[in-house]
Design a protein around this motif. Structure first.
Motif, short mmCIF file in Angstrom:
data_model
loop_
_atom_site.label_atom_id
_atom_site.label_comp_id
_atom_site.label_asym_id
_atom_site.label_seq_id
_atom_site.Cartn_x
_atom_site.Cartn_y
_atom_site.Cartn_z
N GLU A 48 0.87 -1.09 0.19
CA GLU A 48 -0.13 -0.03 -0.09
C GLU A 48 0.90 1.19 0.14
N ASN A 49 1.78 1.23 0.91
CA ASN A 49 2.97 2.39 0.78
C ASN A 49 3.35 2.90 -0.53
N ARG A 50 3.83 1.75 -1.28
CA ARG A 50 4.39 1.97 -2.53
C ARG A 50 3.52 2.77 -3.53
N VAL A 51 2.30 2.12 -3.50
CA VAL A 51 1.20 2.46 -4.48
C VAL A 51 0.74 3.90 -3.97
N ASN A 52 0.58 4.13 -2.82
CA ASN A 52 0.48 5.61 -2.19
C ASN A 52 1.55 6.65 -2.69
N GLU A 53 2.71 6.28 -2.45
CA GLU A 53 3.57 7.14 -3.00
C GLU A 53 3.74 7.47 -4.33
N VAL A 54 3.01 6.67 -5.18
CA VAL A 54 3.15 6.70 -6.67
C VAL A 54 1.76 7.81 -6.88
N ALA A 60 0.44 15.21 -7.33
CA ALA A 60 0.96 16.57 -7.13
C ALA A 60 1.67 17.15 -8.69
N ALA A 61 1.80 16.12 -9.38
CA ALA A 61 2.32 16.40 -10.78
C ALA A 61 0.83 16.71 -11.79
N SER A 62 -0.40 16.70 -11.38
CA SER A 62 -1.17 16.92 -12.08
C SER A 62 -1.80 18.25 -12.11
N THR A 63 -2.24 18.71 -12.92
CA THR A 63 -2.64 20.23 -12.86
C THR A 63 -3.92 20.44 -12.52
N ASP A 64 -4.94 19.51 -12.29
CA ASP A 64 -6.13 19.59 -11.62
C ASP A 64 -6.66 18.11 -11.47
N GLU A 65 -7.84 18.12 -10.73
CA GLU A 65 -8.59 16.91 -10.53
C GLU A 65 -8.75 15.99 -11.53
N SER A 66 -9.21 16.54 -12.74
CA SER A 66 -9.50 15.89 -13.99
C SER A 66 -8.45 15.06 -14.58
N ARG A 132 6.25 7.60 -17.12
CA ARG A 132 6.46 6.62 -18.04
C ARG A 132 6.42 5.31 -17.52
N TYR A 133 6.86 4.94 -15.82
CA TYR A 133 6.86 3.72 -15.35
C TYR A 133 6.31 3.93 -14.05
N SER A 134 5.75 4.96 -13.73
CA SER A 134 4.82 5.11 -12.72
C SER A 134 5.92 4.52 -11.40
N VAL A 135 6.80 5.36 -11.07
CA VAL A 135 8.12 5.10 -10.23
C VAL A 135 7.97 6.53 -9.27
N ALA A 136 7.67 6.53 -8.16
CA ALA A 136 7.47 7.81 -7.42
C ALA A 136 8.99 8.31 -6.88
#
Length: 222
Positions: A48-54, A60-66, A132-136
């Motif tokens: 869970e912790n790894r998934v939550n970090e991603v 944080a990298a998204s401009t908005d909720e959409s 690209r790889y979903s690595v936090a």
């Protein structure tokens, strides 16, 4: 990315998925465990912790909720693929031990420096891996270490990962390491084994970039 990067992209990385947060679970034999690999437990909390970090980094990298929801929708297997990566990290470690191969922190730092120079800086590299790889960002060093481990293991095996023969030799080593560790996967995440078509070992139907990279063809399928 250069040839070394293409052939080495590795385990700690995971293609994302919009899986719900997990509740406390486990197999009857290993309550609370997502997987047991040799003497090591991968707990549901660790997964869970790894998934939550991603997910936190993606938000944080998204401009908005959409935009964030779109990213989540495009990564619909994050939990399973993350678990796949976590187990394969341990399998890779066993394969390195079997081949008497070690990786130093200096080697990983040098590798990261090279990639940062290519990407245009540390932040650019972190962004690239996340997208690209979903690595936090917190997981990047571990992911890069796995890259280096794949490079050194393949070299020790004399396996050119751009060839079919090299891919077969590489996956045979990981298959043998996996058997030695007797991977016990919580059945809620699927089954662990060797893909009868490709010969690759892992959580069946899960995807990670290095699983696609190390195919023995030298190609990068999406």
């Amino acid at each position: 990315m250069h040839r070394r990067r293409r052939t080495a992209l590795l385990l700690s990385v995971a293609i994302t998925a919009a899986a719900p947060l997990l509740t406390a679970c486990g197999s009857d034999a290993h309550p609370g465990a997502a997987a047991v690999v040799g003497d090591d437990r991968i707990t549901v909390a660790q997964l869970e912790n790894r998934v939550n970090e991603v997910r936190t980094a993606q938000r944080a990298a998204s401009t908005d909720e959409s935009q964030y929801q779109q990213v989540v929708a495009q990564s619909s297997a994050l939990t399973r693929n993350t678990l796949n990566s976590m187990v394969l990290e341990k399998v890779l470690d066993q394969a390195l031990t079997d081949a008497d191969v070690t990786v130093t922190r200096k080697e990983v730092q040098g590798y990261r420096s090279d990639l940062e120079a290519q990407a245009g800086g540390a932040e650019a590299l972190e962004t690239a891996y996340l997208q690209r790889y979903s690595v936090a960002p917190e997981q990047l060093d571990e992911s890069l270490r796995s890259d280096v481990e794949v490079q050194k293991l393949s070299a020790a095996l004399g396996a050119d990962l751009n060839t079919q023969e090299g891919g077969v030799a590489f996956w045979k080593a990981l298959s043998e390491a996996s058997k030695k560790l007797d991977v016990d996967l919580n059945p809620r995440y699927g089954s662990w084994g060797v893909d009868p078509t490709s010969g690759r070992v892992g959580l069946l139907d899960a995807k990670t970039p290095w699983l696609k990279e190390v195919t023995g063809t030298g190609s990068r399928s999406a």
